[in-house]
Design a protein around this motif. Sequence first.
Motif, short mmCIF file in Angstrom:
data_model
loop_
_atom_site.label_atom_id
_atom_site.label_comp_id
_atom_site.label_asym_id
_atom_site.label_seq_id
_atom_site.Cartn_x
_atom_site.Cartn_y
_atom_site.Cartn_z
N GLU A 178 185.59 103.49 40.21
CA GLU A 178 185.13 104.64 41.39
C GLU A 178 184.70 105.09 41.71
N ASN A 179 183.74 106.00 42.80
CA ASN A 179 182.34 105.86 43.21
C ASN A 179 182.36 107.12 42.08
N ILE A 180 181.29 107.35 41.46
CA ILE A 180 180.75 108.67 41.39
C ILE A 180 180.38 109.61 42.05
N VAL A 181 181.09 110.71 41.55
CA VAL A 181 180.84 111.62 42.94
C VAL A 181 180.55 113.49 42.32
N ILE A 182 178.64 113.30 42.08
CA ILE A 182 178.39 114.11 41.37
C ILE A 182 178.31 115.81 42.17
N GLN A 183 178.87 116.79 41.62
CA GLN A 183 179.69 117.80 42.61
C GLN A 183 177.67 118.99 43.28
N CYS A 184 177.35 119.29 43.76
CA CYS A 184 176.28 120.33 43.79
C CYS A 184 176.24 121.28 45.17
N GLU A 185 176.65 121.82 45.33
CA GLU A 185 177.08 123.04 46.50
C GLU A 185 175.96 124.47 46.07
N ALA A 186 175.60 124.75 47.28
CA ALA A 186 174.93 126.08 47.10
C ALA A 186 175.38 126.93 48.67
N LYS A 187 174.72 128.17 48.48
CA LYS A 187 174.51 128.86 50.16
C LYS A 187 173.62 129.95 49.64
N GLY A 188 173.35 130.18 50.98
CA GLY A 188 171.60 131.37 50.82
C GLY A 188 170.91 130.82 52.60
N LYS A 189 170.60 131.98 52.76
CA LYS A 189 169.79 132.40 53.71
C LYS A 189 168.48 132.39 54.05
N PRO A 190 167.55 131.46 55.15
CA PRO A 190 168.08 130.27 55.59
C PRO A 190 169.07 129.09 53.93
N PRO A 191 169.78 128.54 54.96
CA PRO A 191 170.64 127.72 54.20
C PRO A 191 169.08 126.25 53.24
N PRO A 192 170.19 126.40 52.08
CA PRO A 192 168.89 125.55 51.19
C PRO A 192 168.81 124.22 51.18
N SER A 193 167.41 123.71 51.28
CA SER A 193 167.39 121.98 50.44
C SER A 193 167.76 121.27 49.21
N PHE A 194 168.65 120.68 48.87
CA PHE A 194 168.43 120.21 47.37
C PHE A 194 167.14 118.95 47.70
N SER A 195 167.88 118.72 46.03
CA SER A 195 166.88 118.29 45.03
C SER A 195 167.29 117.60 43.55
N TRP A 196 166.89 116.44 43.32
CA TRP A 196 168.12 116.00 42.02
C TRP A 196 166.45 115.42 41.46
N THR A 197 166.59 115.91 39.66
CA THR A 197 165.97 115.31 38.72
C THR A 197 167.18 114.25 38.24
N ARG A 198 167.07 113.30 37.30
CA ARG A 198 167.48 112.20 36.47
C ARG A 198 166.62 111.97 34.95
N ASN A 199 167.13 112.50 34.01
CA ASN A 199 166.67 112.21 32.75
C ASN A 199 164.91 112.89 33.17
N GLY A 200 164.86 114.15 33.39
CA GLY A 200 164.26 114.88 33.51
C GLY A 200 163.24 114.60 34.44
N THR A 201 162.64 113.25 35.49
CA THR A 201 162.18 113.57 36.03
C THR A 201 162.66 113.25 38.01
N HIS A 202 162.16 113.26 38.87
CA HIS A 202 162.26 113.32 40.46
C HIS A 202 163.50 111.31 40.78
N PHE A 203 164.61 112.01 40.89
CA PHE A 203 165.78 110.94 42.27
C PHE A 203 165.59 110.88 42.87
N ASP A 204 164.82 109.75 43.92
CA ASP A 204 164.37 110.05 44.42
C ASP A 204 165.87 108.84 45.01
N ILE A 205 166.72 109.53 45.75
CA ILE A 205 167.92 109.21 46.30
C ILE A 205 167.56 107.31 47.91
N ASP A 206 166.76 108.18 48.04
CA ASP A 206 166.04 107.21 49.46
C ASP A 206 165.43 106.60 49.09
#
Length: 1253
Positions: A57-85
């Motif tokens: 099945e598809n892998i869903v890795i959850q990360c939800e956050a709140k803030g004002k202004p609304p936050p932007s999100f980024s990920w690291t994988r094994n300690g380095t930046h994970f460029d999802i694009d």
Amino acid sequence: MMKKKSISASKASLVFFLCQMISALDVPLDSKLLEELSQPPTITQQSPKDYIVDPRENIVIQCEAKGKPPPSFSWTRNGTHFDIDKDEQVTMKPNSGTLVINIMNGGKAEAYEGVYQCTARNERGAAISNNIVIRPSRSPLWTKEKLEPNQVREGDSLVLHCRPPVGLPPPIIFWMDNAFQRLPQSERVSQGLNGDLYFSNVQPEDTREDYICYARFNHTQTIQQKQPISVKVFSMDSLNDTIAANLSDTDIYGAKPVTERPPILLTPTGTTSNKVELRGNVLLLECIAAGLPTPVIRWIKEGGELPANRTFFENFKKTLKIIDVSEADSGNYKCIARNILGSTHHVISVTVKAAPYWITAPRNLVLSPGEDGTLICRANGNPKPSISWLANGVPIAIAPEDPSRKVDGDTIIFSAVQERSSAVYQCNASNEYGYLLANAFVNVLAEPPRILTPANKLYQVILDSPALIDCAYFGSPKPEIEWFKGVKGSILRGNEYVFHDNGTLEIPVAQKDSTGTYTCVARNELGKIQNEVQLEVKDPTMIIKQPEYKVIQRYGHVSFECIIKHDSTLIPTVIWLKDNDELPDDERFLVGKDNLTIMNVTDKDDGTYTCIVNTTLDSVSASAVLTVVAAPPTPAIIYARPNPPFDLELTGQLERSIELSWIPGDENNSPITSFVIEYEDGLHEPGVWHYQTEVPGSQTTVQLKLSPYVNYSFRVIAVNEIGRSQPSEPSEQYLTKSANPDENPSNVQGIGSEPDNLVITWESLKGFQSNGPGLQYKVSWRQKDVDDEWTSVVVANVSKYIVSGTPTFVPYEIKVQALNDLGYAPEPSEVIGHSGEDLPMVAPGNVQVHVINSTLAKVHWDPVPLKSVRGHLQGYKVYYWKVQSLSRRSKRHIEKKILTFRGNKTFGMLPGLEPYSSYKLNVRVVNGKGEGPASPDKVFKTPEGVPSSPSFLKITNPTLDSLTLEWGSPTHPNGVLISYILKFQPINNTHELGPLVEIRIPANESSLILKNLNYSTRYKFYFNAQTSVGSGSQITEEAVTIMDEAGIPRPAVGAGKGYSETLFATSPVMHTVRPTFYKVQPLYPRIRNVTTAAAETYANISWEYEGPDHANFYVEYGVAGSKEDWKKEIVNGSRSFFVLKGLTPGTAYKVRVGAEGLSGFRSSEDVFETGPAMASRQVDIATQGWFIGLMCAVALLILILLIVCFIRRNKGGKYPVKEKEDAHADPEIQPMKEDDGTFGEYRLFSFVSSAPF
């Protein structure tokens, strides 16, 4: 040594600094406000640290956050930046940080294994998630192997190995046969923790070819099967037959019989082993032994006891299970295997380690610019975890510097923060067994005041009740709040208002003039804002004509009245109840506007009828009883109860129903209205009859519902208007079949009796509810809001089970399920219980006392944190006691008083204080277990009041022209005495009063000699004391100067003027009223010595009366200091006491007594206070019957003595009764007389005073 000293000094300065910290702002939970305020990011949802995913099945890795202004999100994988694009298989949900990895369209889960971390960032800071380890689950196939048949001699031990494939997560093992039936297990045959099947000794019935081990992989929902294993057991009898067939009769043959053997351990091997388990986990220890007969396993802990209520034995006592292990459970555990031939043992050394767990997790801070604050991060574990800080996801050592920030181990100290100090800080506590990560932001806000209460909000209250007017606000720095009445009114101040910290204005007793517009103004250094609200005070709802007790004959009509008076702007609703329940649905009951009418009354209408009047603001009620009596019988007809039914017959017998029929008996001139069917359970309660159902009198057959496992007998009772018949003869018995229970126990509760236990109770099922033999209960529990599995235990037919070793006062989900020999009842519903309470840990803080007047004070305190209560908050107790009087230094016994305030109340009134005194108080929080620690004693002082009357006034040594006055100081000075006031005037033989003279005497004097008085003249004296507050109550006395020696009056000098013109050095404190003479009223009647004895809601008023008989008295009273009209109560008869009821606790009242028809004459005012609400549990003597009777007897005796004195004085030739009343009357209320009176000679007088020794 110098180094140690410097370290301790720095720690002491840190503690002092933390004590001086300004508390952080409280942000109201207003949705609109929260949307407008800037706020750093907060992680609200994330995937678990160890995340095992289904590779299909598809892998869903959850990360939800709140803030004002609304936050932007980024990920690291094994300690380095994970460029999802750059990965077309990976997408991020809109307005979210949740990743979706597309596996179902070509992606491979194995390619995405690794450690992921999410960062949520806005202009105020950055929050990070835990390290999320992604691993796909694995369910490999069993390796192929060639399995040889197992041939075993009867009585030998055997182990069938499972050896499942290594999966992720590990599989669940169970043994079955070819028919998918679980293999039976017992003390002899059982499955070990490793999945192997152990035989302590084999028996011939163990021979079979389908021993199959199954491995179930839950994540992939697959089951793997091992090849069947064959076991053949050779018994001694079959072996002997085989040998006999191959030998001659002359040969000696025969195999050895089955040999009994002492125990040996199959697992674990050896005599000792080691086991490491983590704190909070379940500890499982196993011992499986071989032997014949089958060995029995017993467990002990060397040097200690197995933990009570956390220890369980499974797998026929071969497995020791200890739940929620702690470091105290470390030690040596010994299992002992024993049979009749001997024993063996194995010692397992258990060490309990601990992953990090929180002691104090860091909490968010909201500060104003220039304020101080702290972030504290404390954790424990074994070994001790290390603490490290990050700022916005970056180690704090390399993060941008902030001059307001200082790191001291597990604490970050902020001083004089600015808006740029806003950030998100992460605390990481880790050891070799795991880590904890917590985000906590510091948000520095500079906001002008905002008022959150809607503009022009309308508040409506009932007259004489409290009014609370809200002004919810927010600002940074915290705004100051002021209240005004009217658009241009002045600021509200004074004791008639209470100003709460949250901005609310309280008017304790709302009056009609409280109606109007109120303006709330909030201001801080950044601005000012105001808001107007409206208050309306309504008249209370009253029942002016209440329903009355009625007696009515059967079949008659009856009506109850309920006439009400209410505020014209409120719409009342009237509800009628019968016996506190709704009226019967019967057309005979007619509800009118002001009444309830019942037509054709029957015996069932007997009861209590209540009229309830409700408005949107208040509610009142009144009740009356209706008694129904039988109408006189008609002589020609005899009515009687019906004869009992007969010929009962059971037909149509089914498992859950049966049909019962009968023949009615004679109705005896009164039609049968109904039949009542009862049943007896001969199996569970023989001889006890229970109600089953009721059917109309026209019906002689009924279909009855039955319960399983009940031996039924039925009987029928006929009912008419006269009454019930005798029961019929019982029917034949009918036994229903057993079944699973239909219902579960009711009234399930969980309440701890000790801080570390949870007592689960329930109401057991009755015998017929069991539905079958072997009734038991399955008790299950788990801690609420914690991802724990249910813990269950099956108990006998009892109604209580105690779970020990629980945390203090935490919620638990509880359920109790019934079961019998046939199975379980339906799944029970869950209830919420709590483990045991413990005494509160924290004392209330910020205790403040506001002294309202000399006898009343108000105390405020901050509520304690709910977590520190460790139980159900019941309220707060205020202990207060008088330390000393400020006017007297004498020591006295300290009597502590206690006031209890229910719920989360943070203020209260302290009534009944003594003026000019020093008091101490402290506050304690109370839960179901008891009281918490006391707050530090708070000292406060009451201001001065007016003194009581002087303790006595004696007039002695009368001469021709002088009198000596002596007095005692007031019993209760209530302050610093500044002087005494003496007033006196002569009384002549024509009942006229002469000029009133006033003298001010220093407070240190105790006697006075008045000279130059007229001889043979009666004088009346009025004497009282003064403090800086005012004059106290006065004491009066009369005295007569003696005649001259010859008994002849001296010629008057300045007759008609009242005083001679002889020179006299007049003191500046003495003056005379103009020498006008007043016609005095007769001395009698008069009312004096008004005394009160007050309780919480009533007061005993008593007085002494001197005057004509047959006087009609009345008592007037009102709230002290109030401008409202006096309330009047008429006293029945000529009693000299009266009980005022319906008073408000903790309130000061004024009271006076008057007599009807005596020119409006009444006593002087007296003031008393009712007792406080919820005071310490002391018996109020004034409410005791014996005390009231004693007081009545004393009052009667005093009255008789006064009458006797009056008669004897009249006979002694003194002035008449009327004269005495005139002489005792207060000079301030005497009527004026036009004509001049004639007094004898008056001479100037002087006085001599002497100080007390």
